[in-house]
Design a protein around this motif. Structure first.
Motif, PDB file in Angstrom:
ATOM      1  N   LEU A   1       0.754  -1.170   0.076  1.00 20.05           N
ATOM      2  CA  LEU A   1      -0.184  -0.008   0.011  1.00 20.05           C
ATOM      3  C   LEU A   1       0.794   1.337   0.092  1.00 20.05           C
ATOM      4  CD1 LEU A   1      -2.910  -0.781   2.414  1.00 20.05           C
ATOM      5  CD2 LEU A   1      -2.850  -1.078   0.110  1.00 20.05           C
ATOM      6  N   ALA A   2       2.306   1.213   0.314  1.00 21.00           N
ATOM      7  CA  ALA A   2       2.854   2.400   0.273  1.00 21.00           C
ATOM      8  C   ALA A   2       3.583   2.169  -1.260  1.00 21.00           C
ATOM      9  CB  ALA A   2       4.377   1.962   1.093  1.00 21.00           C
ATOM     10  N   GLU A   3       3.083   3.314  -1.768  1.00 20.48           N
ATOM     11  CA  GLU A   3       3.587   3.681  -3.048  1.00 20.48           C
ATOM     12  C   GLU A   3       4.632   4.494  -3.207  1.00 20.48           C
ATOM     13  OE1 GLU A   3       0.929   4.857  -6.734  1.00 20.48           O
ATOM     14  OE2 GLU A   3       1.100   6.683  -5.878  1.00 20.48           O
ATOM     15  N   GLU A   4       4.936   5.438  -2.420  1.00 16.59           N
ATOM     16  CA  GLU A   4       6.229   6.297  -2.415  1.00 16.59           C
ATOM     17  C   GLU A   4       6.553   6.751  -1.289  1.00 16.59           C
ATOM     18  OE1 GLU A   4       8.005   9.233  -5.755  1.00 16.59           O
ATOM     19  OE2 GLU A   4       6.173   9.880  -4.639  1.00 16.59           O
ATOM     20  N   VAL A   5       7.820   7.030  -0.965  1.00 19.79           N
ATOM     21  CA  VAL A   5       8.249   7.837   0.362  1.00 19.79           C
ATOM     22  C   VAL A   5       9.299   8.612  -0.094  1.00 19.79           C
ATOM     23  CG1 VAL A   5       9.577   7.661   2.595  1.00 19.79           C
ATOM     24  CG2 VAL A   5       8.133   5.929   1.946  1.00 19.79           C
ATOM     25  N   LEU A   6       9.138  10.084  -0.202  1.00 24.71           N
ATOM     26  CA  LEU A   6       9.804  11.198  -0.703  1.00 24.71           C
ATOM     27  C   LEU A   6      10.360  12.077   0.155  1.00 24.71           C
ATOM     28  CD1 LEU A   6      10.779  12.275  -3.571  1.00 24.71           C
ATOM     29  CD2 LEU A   6       8.576  13.414  -3.532  1.00 24.71           C
ATOM     30  N   LEU A   7      11.424  12.450   0.177  1.00 22.40           N
ATOM     31  CA  LEU A   7      11.786  13.610   0.805  1.00 22.40           C
ATOM     32  C   LEU A   7      11.744  14.984   0.508  1.00 22.40           C
ATOM     33  CD1 LEU A   7      14.000  14.526   3.540  1.00 22.40           C
ATOM     34  CD2 LEU A   7      15.316  14.492   1.838  1.00 22.40           C
ATOM     35  N   ILE A   8      10.655  15.578   1.273  1.00 16.58           N
ATOM     36  CA  ILE A   8      10.340  17.004   0.631  1.00 16.58           C
ATOM     37  C   ILE A   8      10.929  18.196   1.266  1.00 16.58           C
ATOM     38  CG2 ILE A   8       8.008  15.822  -0.286  1.00 16.58           C
ATOM     39  CD1 ILE A   8       6.784  17.227   2.328  1.00 16.58           C
ATOM     40  N   ASP A   9      11.498  17.773   2.398  1.00 13.93           N
ATOM     41  CA  ASP A   9      12.360  19.025   3.138  1.00 13.93           C
ATOM     42  C   ASP A   9      13.194  18.743   3.977  1.00 13.93           C
ATOM     43  OD1 ASP A   9      12.559  22.047   3.679  1.00 13.93           O
ATOM     44  OD2 ASP A   9      11.324  21.504   5.563  1.00 13.93           O
ATOM     45  N   ASN A  10      14.424  19.378   4.162  1.00 21.69           N
ATOM     46  CA  ASN A  10      15.123  18.911   5.128  1.00 21.69           C
ATOM     47  C   ASN A  10      16.110  20.541   5.524  1.00 21.69           C
ATOM     48  OD1 ASN A  10      18.264  18.969   3.827  1.00 21.69           O
ATOM     49  ND2 ASN A  10      16.660  18.401   2.409  1.00 21.69           N
ATOM     50  N   PHE A  11      16.472  20.509   6.734  1.00 17.95           N
ATOM     51  CA  PHE A  11      17.012  21.729   7.279  1.00 17.95           C
ATOM     52  C   PHE A  11      18.006  21.139   8.434  1.00 17.95           C
ATOM     53  CE2 PHE A  11      13.215  21.983   9.730  1.00 17.95           C
ATOM     54  CZ  PHE A  11      13.827  22.546  11.020  1.00 17.95           C
ATOM     55  N   THR A  12      18.936  22.390   8.892  1.00 17.12           N
ATOM     56  CA  THR A  12      19.681  22.033   9.898  1.00 17.12           C
ATOM     57  C   THR A  12      19.805  23.295  10.821  1.00 17.12           C
ATOM     58  OG1 THR A  12      21.406  20.543   8.820  1.00 17.12           O
ATOM     59  CG2 THR A  12      22.089  21.555  10.868  1.00 17.12           C
ATOM     60  N   ASN A  13      19.253  23.345  12.167  1.00 15.51           N
ATOM     61  CA  ASN A  13      19.383  24.301  12.945  1.00 15.51           C
ATOM     62  C   ASN A  13      20.556  24.700  13.454  1.00 15.51           C
ATOM     63  OD1 ASN A  13      19.962  22.713  15.037  1.00 15.51           O
ATOM     64  ND2 ASN A  13      17.711  22.583  15.876  1.00 15.51           N
ATOM     65  N   LYS A  14      20.434  25.844  14.162  1.00 14.30           N
ATOM     66  CA  LYS A  14      21.606  26.606  14.852  1.00 14.30           C
ATOM     67  C   LYS A  14      22.404  25.676  15.861  1.00 14.30           C
ATOM     68  CE  LYS A  14      20.154  31.222  14.379  1.00 14.30           C
ATOM     69  NZ  LYS A  14      19.978  32.591  15.187  1.00 14.30           N
ATOM     70  N   LYS A  15      21.916  24.504  16.279  1.00 15.44           N
ATOM     71  CA  LYS A  15      22.277  23.436  17.195  1.00 15.44           C
ATOM     72  C   LYS A  15      23.033  22.402  16.387  1.00 15.44           C
ATOM     73  CE  LYS A  15      19.140  24.443  21.060  1.00 15.44           C
ATOM     74  NZ  LYS A  15      18.193  23.840  21.978  1.00 15.44           N
ATOM     75  N   GLY A  16      22.773  22.456  15.346  1.00 17.63           N
ATOM     76  CA  GLY A  16      23.420  21.295  14.460  1.00 17.63           C
ATOM     77  C   GLY A  16      22.541  20.099  14.426  1.00 17.63           C
ATOM     78  N   MET A  17      21.115  20.203  14.557  1.00 13.99           N
ATOM     79  CA  MET A  17      20.424  19.319  14.625  1.00 13.99           C
ATOM     80  C   MET A  17      19.563  19.231  13.140  1.00 13.99           C
ATOM     81  SD  MET A  17      18.527  19.368  18.153  1.00 13.99           S
ATOM     82  CE  MET A  17      17.289  17.919  17.868  1.00 13.99           C
ATOM     83  N   THR A  18      19.630  18.011  12.479  1.00 21.07           N
ATOM     84  CA  THR A  18      18.936  18.052  11.149  1.00 21.07           C
ATOM     85  C   THR A  18      17.654  17.384  11.090  1.00 21.07           C
ATOM     86  OG1 THR A  18      21.167  17.988  10.026  1.00 21.07           O
ATOM     87  CG2 THR A  18      19.426  17.119   8.700  1.00 21.07           C
ATOM     88  N   SER A  19      16.720  18.150  10.457  1.00 16.82           N
ATOM     89  CA  SER A  19      15.330  17.828  10.484  1.00 16.82           C
ATOM     90  C   SER A  19      14.951  17.280   8.908  1.00 16.82           C
ATOM     91  CB  SER A  19      14.404  18.797  10.835  1.00 16.82           C
ATOM     92  OG  SER A  19      12.989  18.280  10.396  1.00 16.82           O
TER      93      SER A  19
END
Length: 432
Positions: free
Chosen positions: A375-393
């Protein structure tokens, strides 16, 4: 050398198939089915080392031998084979004469039978459980190559894998004296989720070995002779499958052939990569006891070509049991165009989280597949960023869609809730 064009990486692996009650630790795997299986026994402490779990399916029978779930999916820190992959073992789409994959395999066999009568031995039921040595070392895959990682390959234990290419059988076949052979089979790789990628797919490879008598009278060196014969053979295969098409050869690199090539054809107004091939590295032949020979090898992904030849838009369809799909294809009918029967809309759900150093997208896709299946047709990365603390979302968009029915809001919400829970607990990420 089966160089898959259905996957992003071209690397894509002495196995003894034993009954479910006689195996808890694969130590080697003979890649042949029932005719070449020897009996063995293991100490009772090894037989009971792993905790027993209720099988999720009946015992599989493959090549005349039985495999239980606990032989493949284990409580072992090196094991990363999920139940969704175990459930595909033994399905062998390439051996179904009325399935697009089987139809294509048979068409390739037909070409070789016609062009090289009684020359090529054919294998399509070899054991998919092989040793790391067979899968990588025997075909000269470097020790540090990414394809060896747990992120890319399904490991049963530290020394045993589900093959990720049919080349895993090449050295053994050469040692057994085969000089002209075709190998087709299901192969396994951890991969992304979209319309052209699936963790189980099918490959075919071919190998031809030459002796000095073959090339010495030609006036050219052994490597040139093998390369010329290879190109002539594969151009004929492309014409057999696609008709009168324009072709071109692209020089490339594979660790197991030198020189190496890719064949492209101009089909449906664009250049299509058909297969990878080359003159086999001498080290492979020498290790196999063929000191004075040269050889060529090619490999292709059956799904990739079948999607083009049959106009199949989504790789998941190959696994469908829906009669609206299966009834469209008949034995020997290559290239019958698929008529879509489903236009059910997708449902999109987003998930965002702070990643850690061990996070990989393949691990995320394994979690999603484990919950949603096809049932999973696609998994797509649509956004990413790194904050001032160096953590990546990372923010991923998951598309859910059934090829056969409409999905309800209730079941989609249930799937997404389980995905969020499992992503957080298994991948050790922090949801946002």
């Amino acid at each position: 050398m089966a160089m898959s064009l259905a996957q992003a990486t071209l690397f894509s692996r002495t196995s003894l198939f034993l009954s479910r009650n006689s195996l808890r630790s694969f130590t080697f795997c003979i890649p042949f089915s029932s005719s070449s299986v020897a009996s063995t026994s293991l100490p009772s402490d090894k037989l009971h080392r792993n905790k027993w779990r209720q099988p999720v399916a009946s015992v599989l029978e493959l090549g005349g031998l039985k495999i239980g779930r606990e032989d493949v999916v284990r409580d072992d820190p090196t094991n990363n084979v999920p139940d969704t992959i175990f459930s595909k073992l033994g399905m062998q789409l390439h051996r179904r004469d009325q399935h697009p994959i089987g139809i294509l395999k048979n068409a390739i066999h037909e070409y070789f039978d016609t062009s090289y009568p009684n020359k090529f031995d054919k294998f399509d039921d070899l054991c998919p459980i092989v040793s790391v040595k067979q899968n990588f070392d025997d075909v000269l895959v470097p020790a540090d190559h990414v394809s060896r990682s747990y992120n890319d390959t399904y490991y049963i234990d530290a020394q045993t894998v589900l093959r990720c290419h049919t080349s895993a059988h090449q050295a053994e076949l050469l040692r057994r004296g085969h000089t002209h052979f075709l190998v087709a089979g299901d192969v396994y790789r951890r991969d992304s989720i979209d319309s052209t990628h699936y963790p189980v797919f099918h490959q075919m490879e071919g190998v031809r070995v030459f002796s000095p008598d073959d090339w010495e009278a030609s006036g050219v060196d052994a490597t040139s002779y093998a390369a010329e014969d290879l190109k002539k053979c594969l151009e004929g295969l492309a014409h057999h499958l696609f008709g009168a098409v324009e072709m071109r050869w692209i020089d490339t690199y594979f660790p197991f052939t030198n020189p190496s090539f890719e064949l492209e054809i101009y089909f449906q107004d664009k250049w299509l990569e058909v297969l990878g091939c080359g003159v086999t590295e001498q080290e492979i032949l020498i290790r196999s006891g063929k000191m004075n020979n040269v050889a060529w090898a090619f490999g292709l992904g059956l799904e990739r070509l079948a999607m083009v030849l049959f106009d199949i838009p989504d790789i998941r369809l190959f696994w469908s049991n829906d009669e609206r799909f299966t009834s469209q294809f008949s034995k020997g009918q290559l290239g019958v165009k698929f008529k879509p029967f489903s236009k059910y809309p997708p449902c999109y759900k987003d998930i965002s989280f702070w990643i850690n150093e061990s996070f990989t997208e393949n691990n995320l896709c394994e979690v999603v597949r484990g919950i949603a299946g096809d049932l999973a047709e696609e998994v797509l990365l649509i956004d990413n960023f790194t904050n001032k603390k160096g953590m990546t979302s990372h923010c991923y968009r998951i598309a859910y869609r059934s090829m056969e029915r409409s999905l309800t809001d209730e079941e989609i919400n249930g799937l997404q809730w389980n995905v969020r829970e499992q992503v957080q607990s298994k991948l050790k990420v922090v949801l946002r």
